[in-house]
Design a protein around this motif. Structure first.
Motif, PDB file in Angstrom:
ATOM      1  N   GLY A  49       0.808  -1.126   0.024  1.00 60.20           N
ATOM      2  CA  GLY A  49       0.054  -0.060  -0.099  1.00 60.20           C
ATOM      3  C   GLY A  49       0.624   1.172   0.108  1.00 60.20           C
ATOM      4  N   SER A  50       2.236   0.972  -0.127  1.00 58.94           N
ATOM      5  CA  SER A  50       2.978   2.369   0.009  1.00 58.94           C
ATOM      6  C   SER A  50       3.175   2.820  -1.459  1.00 58.94           C
ATOM      7  N   THR A  51       3.725   4.004  -1.483  1.00 57.45           N
ATOM      8  CA  THR A  51       4.304   4.563  -2.684  1.00 57.45           C
ATOM      9  C   THR A  51       5.722   5.244  -2.597  1.00 57.45           C
ATOM     10  N   SER A  52       6.413   5.169  -3.254  1.00 56.58           N
ATOM     11  CA  SER A  52       7.845   5.838  -3.102  1.00 56.58           C
ATOM     12  C   SER A  52       8.337   6.793  -4.643  1.00 56.58           C
ATOM     13  N   ARG A  53       8.814   7.555  -4.279  1.00 56.81           N
ATOM     14  CA  ARG A  53       9.484   8.492  -5.380  1.00 56.81           C
ATOM     15  C   ARG A  53      10.990   8.112  -5.760  1.00 56.81           C
ATOM     16  N   VAL A  54      11.268   7.685  -7.040  1.00 56.78           N
ATOM     17  CA  VAL A  54      12.823   7.583  -7.080  1.00 56.78           C
ATOM     18  C   VAL A  54      13.429   8.762  -7.085  1.00 56.78           C
ATOM     19  N   TYR A  55      14.470   8.900  -6.278  1.00 55.06           N
ATOM     20  CA  TYR A  55      15.070  10.286  -6.113  1.00 55.06           C
ATOM     21  C   TYR A  55      16.775  10.261  -7.006  1.00 55.06           C
ATOM     22  N   ARG A  56      17.208   9.066  -7.321  1.00 49.78           N
ATOM     23  CA  ARG A  56      18.415   8.998  -8.091  1.00 49.78           C
ATOM     24  C   ARG A  56      18.463   7.572  -8.513  1.00 49.78           C
ATOM     25  N   GLU A  57      19.299   7.540  -9.364  1.00 46.71           N
ATOM     26  CA  GLU A  57      19.583   6.264 -10.192  1.00 46.71           C
ATOM     27  C   GLU A  57      21.184   6.006 -10.423  1.00 46.71           C
ATOM     28  N   THR A  58      21.692   4.826  -9.996  1.00 46.83           N
ATOM     29  CA  THR A  58      23.197   4.909 -10.207  1.00 46.83           C
ATOM     30  C   THR A  58      23.124   3.426 -11.126  1.00 46.83           C
ATOM     31  N   ALA A  59      24.302   3.335 -12.079  1.00 46.68           N
ATOM     32  CA  ALA A  59      24.445   2.206 -12.875  1.00 46.68           C
ATOM     33  C   ALA A  59      25.947   2.141 -13.255  1.00 46.68           C
ATOM     34  N   VAL A  60      26.292   0.996 -13.645  1.00 42.40           N
ATOM     35  CA  VAL A  60      27.779   0.879 -13.897  1.00 42.40           C
ATOM     36  C   VAL A  60      27.706   0.205 -15.243  1.00 42.40           C
ATOM     37  N   ASP A  61      29.069   0.140 -15.762  1.00 42.19           N
ATOM     38  CA  ASP A  61      29.234  -0.421 -17.248  1.00 42.19           C
ATOM     39  C   ASP A  61      29.225  -1.978 -17.027  1.00 42.19           C
ATOM     40  N   ARG A  62      28.203  -2.622 -16.664  1.00 40.52           N
ATOM     41  CA  ARG A  62      28.082  -4.058 -16.722  1.00 40.52           C
ATOM     42  C   ARG A  62      26.814  -4.607 -16.967  1.00 40.52           C
ATOM     43  N   GLN A  63      26.532  -5.572 -17.472  1.00 36.59           N
ATOM     44  CA  GLN A  63      25.383  -6.171 -17.891  1.00 36.59           C
ATOM     45  C   GLN A  63      25.113  -7.418 -17.024  1.00 36.59           C
ATOM     46  N   ALA A  64      24.176  -7.969 -16.561  1.00 35.02           N
ATOM     47  CA  ALA A  64      23.658  -9.007 -15.761  1.00 35.02           C
ATOM     48  C   ALA A  64      23.557 -10.027 -16.687  1.00 35.02           C
ATOM     49  N   GLY A  65      24.561 -11.113 -16.699  1.00 32.92           N
ATOM     50  CA  GLY A  65      24.460 -12.537 -17.192  1.00 32.92           C
ATOM     51  C   GLY A  65      23.448 -13.461 -16.563  1.00 32.92           C
ATOM     52  N   GLU A  66      23.463 -13.314 -15.368  1.00 33.22           N
ATOM     53  CA  GLU A  66      22.576 -13.959 -14.245  1.00 33.22           C
ATOM     54  C   GLU A  66      21.454 -12.998 -13.456  1.00 33.22           C
ATOM     55  N   PRO A  67      20.753 -12.386 -14.235  1.00 24.65           N
ATOM     56  CA  PRO A  67      20.131 -11.183 -13.652  1.00 24.65           C
ATOM     57  C   PRO A  67      19.102 -11.590 -12.464  1.00 24.65           C
ATOM     58  N   CYS A  68      19.079 -10.700 -11.540  1.00 20.58           N
ATOM     59  CA  CYS A  68      18.289 -10.839 -10.440  1.00 20.58           C
ATOM     60  C   CYS A  68      17.988  -9.380  -9.851  1.00 20.58           C
ATOM     61  N   VAL A  69      16.740  -9.338  -9.328  1.00 20.18           N
ATOM     62  CA  VAL A  69      16.230  -7.905  -8.686  1.00 20.18           C
ATOM     63  C   VAL A  69      16.656  -7.978  -7.044  1.00 20.18           C
ATOM     64  N   LEU A  70      17.080  -7.144  -6.625  1.00 23.62           N
ATOM     65  CA  LEU A  70      17.288  -7.053  -5.281  1.00 23.62           C
ATOM     66  C   LEU A  70      16.365  -5.940  -4.682  1.00 23.62           C
ATOM     67  N   VAL A  71      15.650  -6.020  -3.652  1.00 23.84           N
ATOM     68  CA  VAL A  71      14.812  -4.884  -3.003  1.00 23.84           C
ATOM     69  C   VAL A  71      15.147  -4.879  -1.579  1.00 23.84           C
ATOM     70  N   VAL A  72      15.660  -3.791  -1.116  1.00 28.57           N
ATOM     71  CA  VAL A  72      16.190  -3.586   0.255  1.00 28.57           C
ATOM     72  C   VAL A  72      15.325  -2.522   0.867  1.00 28.57           C
ATOM     73  N   GLY A 148      14.821  -3.517  13.761  1.00 28.82           N
ATOM     74  CA  GLY A 148      14.024  -4.504  13.134  1.00 28.82           C
ATOM     75  C   GLY A 148      13.172  -3.963  11.839  1.00 28.82           C
ATOM     76  N   SER A 149      14.085  -2.832  11.189  1.00 28.70           N
ATOM     77  CA  SER A 149      13.112  -2.150  10.054  1.00 28.70           C
ATOM     78  C   SER A 149      13.848  -2.697   8.740  1.00 28.70           C
ATOM     79  N   ILE A 150      15.145  -3.255   8.635  1.00 29.65           N
ATOM     80  CA  ILE A 150      15.672  -3.845   7.741  1.00 29.65           C
ATOM     81  C   ILE A 150      15.224  -4.926   7.132  1.00 29.65           C
ATOM     82  N   SER A 151      14.940  -5.065   5.827  1.00 36.47           N
ATOM     83  CA  SER A 151      14.475  -6.328   5.005  1.00 36.47           C
ATOM     84  C   SER A 151      15.162  -6.145   3.670  1.00 36.47           C
ATOM     85  N   TYR A 152      15.415  -7.451   3.073  1.00 35.95           N
ATOM     86  CA  TYR A 152      15.786  -7.321   1.644  1.00 35.95           C
ATOM     87  C   TYR A 152      15.088  -8.774   1.137  1.00 35.95           C
ATOM     88  N   LYS A 153      14.827  -8.688  -0.231  1.00 34.56           N
ATOM     89  CA  LYS A 153      14.293  -9.741  -1.149  1.00 34.56           C
ATOM     90  C   LYS A 153      15.231  -9.836  -2.140  1.00 34.56           C
TER      91      LYS A 153
END
Length: 187
Positions: A49-72, A148-153
């Motif tokens: 039920g939450s919403t959040s605004r993206v305030y920055r994006e960071t990327a490097v010169d690399r492509q994912a061969g075995e991609p996955c999404v991480l949410v923290v 107790g507020s830190i989570s990741y998936k």
């Protein structure tokens, strides 16, 4: 999907962060770290039920061969009102703490949501590398976060831009139904 493990042992985590900072400095000097603007300002909706605004994006010169999404996700201690904006500005200084970790591809920095939690939405090359990073990151976040507020998936086999374009791709991994990490279609 099973619950992700918690933090790495402190000594192991801080050693990994120290290695990362060294690698990050070299990457920054070689101009391999970028701040794309394409997703900045985008509002993300999550299944809790939450919403959040993206305030920055960071990327490097690399492509994912075995991609996955991480949410923290985490909630900062003692940060209220205008201090949130100061944190967003200051957080750029945290870049060397993650871009040099093996497998990092990109990160969307999400401002505090309607419940006060910050999120990072990453693409990583390799699910185990993402878990290693998240477990080390925990030790940094615990210094400034509400206990107790830190989570990741970790969501193997998904690319960040694919789930942004079609959040239903996260649906198969969603349990419970109102998972804090699961994106919903934009309004």
């Amino acid at each position: 999907m099973t619950l992700e493990p918690g933090p790495a042992p402190r000594a192991k985590a801080w050693l990994a962060v120290a290695r990362c900072v060294g690698t990050s400095c070299a990457m920054l000097a070689r101009r391999q770290v970028h701040l794309p603007k394409g997703n900045v300002g985008r509002v993300l909706r999550f299944a809790d039920g939450s919403t959040s605004r993206v305030y920055r994006e960071t990327a490097v010169d690399r492509q994912a061969g075995e991609p996955c999404v991480l949410v923290v996700a985490f909630t900062l201690r003692l940060v209220r009102g205008r201090a949130h904006r100061l944190f967003e500005v200051e957080s750029l200084l945290n870049t060397p703490l993650f871009v040099g970790f093996p497998g990092f591809v990109s990160k969307l920095w999400c401002a505090h949501d309607t419940f006060g939690a910050y999120r990072g939405l990453y693409e990583w090359d390799g699910a185990e590398r993402a878990r290693t990073y998240a477990a080390a990151l925990w030790r940094i976040l615990e210094l400034v976060s509400v206990p107790g507020s830190i989570s990741y998936k970790v969501l193997p086999g998904l690319r960040r831009d694919e789930v942004l374009a079609n959040p239903a791709r996260m649906q198969a991994a969603a349990q419970p139904d109102h998972a804090w990490w699961r994106l919903l279609a934009e309004a």
